[in-house]
Write an enzyme that holds these catalytic residues in place. Structure first.
Site, mmCIF file in Angstrom:
data_model
loop_
_atom_site.group_PDB
_atom_site.id
_atom_site.type_symbol
_atom_site.label_atom_id
_atom_site.label_comp_id
_atom_site.label_asym_id
_atom_site.label_seq_id
_atom_site.Cartn_x
_atom_site.Cartn_y
_atom_site.Cartn_z
ATOM 1 N N GLY A 105 -10.011 8.721 -39.059
ATOM 2 C CA GLY A 105 -8.905 8.414 -39.956
ATOM 3 C C GLY A 105 -8.539 6.948 -39.919
ATOM 4 O O GLY A 105 -9.096 6.166 -39.142
ATOM 5 N N GLU A 106 -7.589 6.592 -40.765
ATOM 6 C CA GLU A 106 -7.170 5.204 -40.874
ATOM 7 C C GLU A 106 -5.648 5.144 -40.972
ATOM 8 O O GLU A 106 -5.026 5.966 -41.655
ATOM 9 C CB GLU A 106 -7.810 4.548 -42.102
ATOM 10 C CG GLU A 106 -7.499 3.068 -42.261
ATOM 11 C CD GLU A 106 -8.277 2.449 -43.408
ATOM 12 O OE1 GLU A 106 -9.527 2.470 -43.347
ATOM 13 O OE2 GLU A 106 -7.639 1.970 -44.371
ATOM 14 N N GLY A 107 -5.042 4.188 -40.301
ATOM 15 C CA GLY A 107 -3.604 4.029 -40.322
ATOM 16 C C GLY A 107 -3.193 2.647 -40.756
ATOM 17 O O GLY A 107 -3.974 1.915 -41.378
ATOM 18 N N VAL B 101 -9.717 4.753 -36.885
ATOM 19 C CA VAL B 101 -9.996 5.486 -35.658
ATOM 20 C C VAL B 101 -11.352 6.172 -35.778
ATOM 21 O O VAL B 101 -11.659 6.821 -36.792
ATOM 22 C CB VAL B 101 -8.895 6.511 -35.368
ATOM 23 C CG1 VAL B 101 -9.183 7.241 -34.051
ATOM 24 C CG2 VAL B 101 -7.535 5.830 -35.299
ATOM 25 N N LYS C 29 -9.847 3.005 -31.598
ATOM 26 C CA LYS C 29 -9.223 2.443 -32.792
ATOM 27 C C LYS C 29 -9.617 0.977 -32.905
ATOM 28 O O LYS C 29 -9.416 0.190 -31.968
ATOM 29 C CB LYS C 29 -7.700 2.570 -32.718
ATOM 30 C CG LYS C 29 -7.012 2.115 -34.003
ATOM 31 C CD LYS C 29 -5.562 2.570 -34.031
ATOM 32 C CE LYS C 29 -4.973 2.363 -35.422
ATOM 33 N NZ LYS C 29 -3.609 2.900 -35.537
ATOM 34 N N ASP D 24 6.222 3.504 -35.601
ATOM 35 C CA ASP D 24 5.525 4.119 -36.742
ATOM 36 C C ASP D 24 5.370 5.622 -36.526
ATOM 37 O O ASP D 24 4.266 6.170 -36.619
ATOM 38 C CB ASP D 24 4.158 3.456 -36.952
ATOM 39 C CG ASP D 24 3.588 3.731 -38.350
ATOM 40 O OD1 ASP D 24 4.370 4.153 -39.233
ATOM 41 O OD2 ASP D 24 2.378 3.538 -38.557
#
Length: 440
Positions: free
Chosen positions: A25-27, A32, A47, A140
């Site tokens: 995934g991406e934040g 990640v 990450k 966050d």
């Protein structure tokens, strides 16, 4: 995957000593990957920080400091940070790999069961208690950073990394975080932000879990941020009728506009636990106390219908009264029936002479009745005086008893004086002077 990551040509061996096997995934701060450690085959999550963030002048200092702090935090509801560094132009963080789903992927299907949602929030609130003790802010809190392991409690990830981000895609300037879950003070980019900013984001996340939508559903970032700054979100129970009033009130408490009105993480965990038990943790103590006192007052005080003043029934006072002591020469003046004690009916108490027997006339008023403690001896006769049925010599009717002999005889050691002789002296001790004849 962002363009900045692609330009650096991510390969499986980008991070030395690890092999990147799967993108997870991406934040807001990076992407990640699932990775395998080459030395022992251990599975981790790595990450890679966006290169654009690493170009900031103070990034390196923040990255090293926060990575060190995160590595010291060990809590069952926080994803463990194992290592960090720089490899092939990327700043990376090696974290514990958690098998499961993110809360974000679960919410894509809509609202969750209330009990399950509260259990997740309780786990993250406990994690924030530990984060606060470590002196770190998350900055966050959102569904994408909450992992739901299979058969385990919720876990918080991406700890502290949001503090390094100044993502122009969010708001711009110094604001960090995700707009849908951002606290008002974070939206204003205030300098002194504490852990209660994370509590607000947790409350916004709970709202999403209970209703299936975010607190403010505007179409652009500016309106969403303005909503967090000044608007009051619609209560969760109004959006979803299945939400209890306790859970809806909990959301409102966690998302108060002023940080001082929000609970600290330890208080938030207690509130969630109370709502899970079906209690009402936000009922004020004074209200409960007033209700309890009013209930007690209704039992102890009877209010008159004719007067607003309450009539208070005072308890009877039990004061002991000492017993009566009689003397050897006590006499009682009787006039009528004798008193009746507390014993058998008609029986006089001890020390009180009995009244006349049935059929017997009471003594004449003014006459002395001898005490029962010591019988009175008979009176001596006096010549020339009429006799009395009870006393041989008594004062005639209508005449003063003064000058007449007393019914109490003198002591044998002190014989009565003869007429014309002087009084031998004072009466002996214990004899009343009125019982002696006057001196010649």
């Amino acid at each position: 995957m962002s363009d900045s990551v692609r330009q650096l040509k991510i390969t499986p061996d980008t991070v030395e000593g690890y092999s990147l096997t799967q993108r997870l995934g991406e934040g807001t701060t990076g992407t990640v990957f699932k990775a395998k450690r080459l030395s022992d085959g251990g599975i981790f999550a790595i990450k890679l920080i966006f290169p654009a963030l690493a170009k900031k002048p103070d990034f390196e200092e923040k990255f090293v400091r926060l990575a060190q702090l995160s590595a010291k935090i060990d809590h069952p509801n926080i994803v463990k940070t194992h290592a960090s560094g720089v490899s092939n132009g990327f700043h990376y963080v090696v974290m514990e790999f958690v098998e499961g789903k993110t809360l974000e992927s679960v919410l894509a299907r809509g609202a969750m069961d209330e009990q399950r949602a509260l259990q997740i929030v309780q786990s993250i609130a406990r994690a924030l208690v530990h984060v606060q003790q470590a002196g770190v802010l998350h900055r966050d809190i959102k569904p994408a950073n909450i992992l739901l392991p299979r058969g385990g409690e919720a876990r918080l990830t991406d700890l502290g990394l949001a503090q390094m981000a100044t993502n122009p895609k969010v708001v711009g300037g110094g604001v960090t975080g995700t707009p849908h879950y951002m606290s008002p003070e974070a939206a204003r980019a205030e300098a002194n932000i504490d852990i209660r900013s994370d509590v607000y984001s947790l409350g916004a996340t709970l709202y999403h879990m209970l209703t299936g939508q975010t607190m403010f559903t505007y179409g652009n970032v500016a309106e969403i941020v303005a909503g967090h700054l000044s608007e009051k979100a619609k209560p969760a129970s109004k959006v979803n009728s299945n939400v209890s009033s306790g859970a809806s009130r909990l959301v409102q408490k966690l998302t108060e506009k002023k940080p001082a009105d929000r609970p600290w993480p330890v208080e938030a965990a207690v509130y969630v636990e109370a709502v899970l038990r079906g209690e009402k943790p936000f009922e004020t103590a004074s209200r409960r106390t007033t209700a309890a006192k009013s209930g007690e007052t209704e039992v102890a005080i009877h209010v008159s219908k004719d007067s607003p003043t309450p009539l208070i029934h005072m308890p009877a006072l039990d004061i002991p009264i000492p017993g009566r002591v009689t003397t050897a020469f006590e006499e009682t003046i009787t006039a009528g029936a004798s008193p009746v004690g507390k014993g058998s009916p008609g029986r006089a108490p001890a020390g009180v002479p009995p009244g006349p027997k049935p059929g017997q006339a009471p003594p004449a008023p003014g006459h002395r009745v001898p005490s029962t403690s010591q019988p009175t001896p008979p009176a001596y006769p006096a010549p020339g005086l009429p006799s009395h049925p009870q006393y041989p010599q008594a004062a005639p009717p209508g005449r003063s008893p003064q000058g007449y002999p007393s019914p109490y005889p003198p002591s044998p050691a002190y014989p009565p004086p003869q007429p014309g002789q002087p009084y031998p002296g004072p009466p002996p001790q214990g004899y009343p002077p009125q019982g002696y004849p006057p001196q010649g």
